[in-house]
Design an enzyme around this catalytic site. Structure first.
Site, mmCIF file in Angstrom:
data_model
loop_
_atom_site.group_PDB
_atom_site.id
_atom_site.type_symbol
_atom_site.label_atom_id
_atom_site.label_comp_id
_atom_site.label_asym_id
_atom_site.label_seq_id
_atom_site.Cartn_x
_atom_site.Cartn_y
_atom_site.Cartn_z
ATOM 1 N N LYS A 1 0.878 -1.173 0.000
ATOM 2 C CA LYS A 1 0.000 0.000 0.000
ATOM 3 C C LYS A 1 0.913 1.221 0.000
ATOM 4 O O LYS A 1 1.610 1.490 0.976
ATOM 5 C CB LYS A 1 -0.910 0.010 1.218
ATOM 6 C CG LYS A 1 -1.846 1.214 1.237
ATOM 7 C CD LYS A 1 -2.516 1.369 2.586
ATOM 8 C CE LYS A 1 -3.201 2.721 2.661
ATOM 9 N NZ LYS A 1 -3.628 3.041 4.045
ATOM 10 N N ALA B 1 -9.415 5.752 4.198
ATOM 11 C CA ALA B 1 -9.229 6.949 5.026
ATOM 12 C C ALA B 1 -10.488 7.786 5.153
ATOM 13 O O ALA B 1 -11.205 8.011 4.188
ATOM 14 C CB ALA B 1 -8.092 7.817 4.506
ATOM 15 N N ASN C 1 -9.184 1.700 9.966
ATOM 16 C CA ASN C 1 -8.297 1.479 11.096
ATOM 17 C C ASN C 1 -8.816 2.213 12.323
ATOM 18 O O ASN C 1 -9.355 1.627 13.251
ATOM 19 C CB ASN C 1 -6.872 1.900 10.776
ATOM 20 C CG ASN C 1 -5.849 1.425 11.804
ATOM 21 O OD1 ASN C 1 -4.670 1.301 11.514
ATOM 22 N ND2 ASN C 1 -6.271 1.137 13.027
#
Length: 257
Positions: A96, A184, A206
């Protein structure tokens, strides 16, 4: 099922491994999520140490595929070096790619991103680029050899959710055959549902899970939300209308004069 670089996965949730209260909490979140892929940030100071070794052993025990990332890299050279180290440590060509261009917003340096992607694909890496929703940049990344795109929906860790739904919709329409992963800015399961309803292939999370009061329960909630959004897109949703449309039939209704 999603297909990333000829690899089929079962889950449409990719899960980050940072900022969890403990390794045990991380492990339970991964299990409850049902994810096939976790992202890992390689750090020189832990890769060969006891702490890093224990962490990597935990990841191996979970039986998930590792997607190393170049988080925190602010230059092409730093990102490329980190990618090379990650390949040695994890034994994978997946990476990534992050090249950060702005310290406060963590916005990608799209010029460095394209350059880094070109270098790494030339070395046999299979690049997952963290990018914006700019269509021109996306095209350049594909020309550089990327076969997956990972546009943000808001700044990393902001939990703001999709800030440019039209931009994400346009990217899906422009690249119908390219795997697209929103990366994100997701803060709530409803945010994940929204982007999946646009026809995206997967979501990477995350902070929204790691920072929850109950990370394992939140991971499971996100999995359900992602699956619901994907199913809704496949079922064919109604388009918004400007005016009301009666949902109750009028046939047989009494008429009073």
């Amino acid at each position: 099922m999603p297909l990333f670089y000829e690899t089929e996965v079962r889950s449409r949730l990719l899960l980050g491994t940072a900022r969890y209260p403990s390794p045990a909490v991380l492990a339970e979140a991964v299990r409850r999520s049902g994810t096939d892929i976790v992202t890992v940030s390689l750090r020189r100071e832990t890769a060969g140490g006891r702490q890093g070794g224990a962490f990597f052993e935990l990841i191996r025990e979970l039986g998930v595929r590792v997607l190393p990332n170049t988080a925190g890299c602010h230059s092409v050279s730093e990102a490329v070096l980190t990618a090379r180290m990650a390949r040695e440590v994890f034994g994978t060509d997946w990476i990534k790619l992050e090249v950060i261009g702005h310290q406060d917003t963590l916005q990608p340096d799209v010029f460095g991103l394209v350059e880094g992607a070109r270098i790494l694909t030339g070395e046999g890496f299979q690049v997952f680029p963290y990018t914006t929703d700019d269509l021109v940049v996306a095209e350049r990344l594909l020309e550089a050899g990327c076969q997956v795109l990972m546009p943000w929906c808001a700044p990393i860790g902001s939990a703001m959710g999709p800030q440019n739904v039209q931009g994400l919709r346009a990217m899906r329409a422009e690249f119908p055959d390219v795997p697209l992963i929103v990366d994100a800015g997701i803060g709530r399961p409803s945010h994940a549902t929204t982007v999946m309803e646009l026809g995206y292939d997967a979501v990477l999370l995350n902070t929204a899970v790691a920072g929850a009061a109950d990370p394992a329960a939140m991971a499971e909630a996100f999995t359900k939300a992602i699956d619901a959004g994907h199913a809704a897109h496949g079922a064919g949703m109604l388009e918004p209308r400007d005016m009301a449309v009666p949902s109750t039939p009028v046939i047989g209704k009494a008429v009073f004069s």
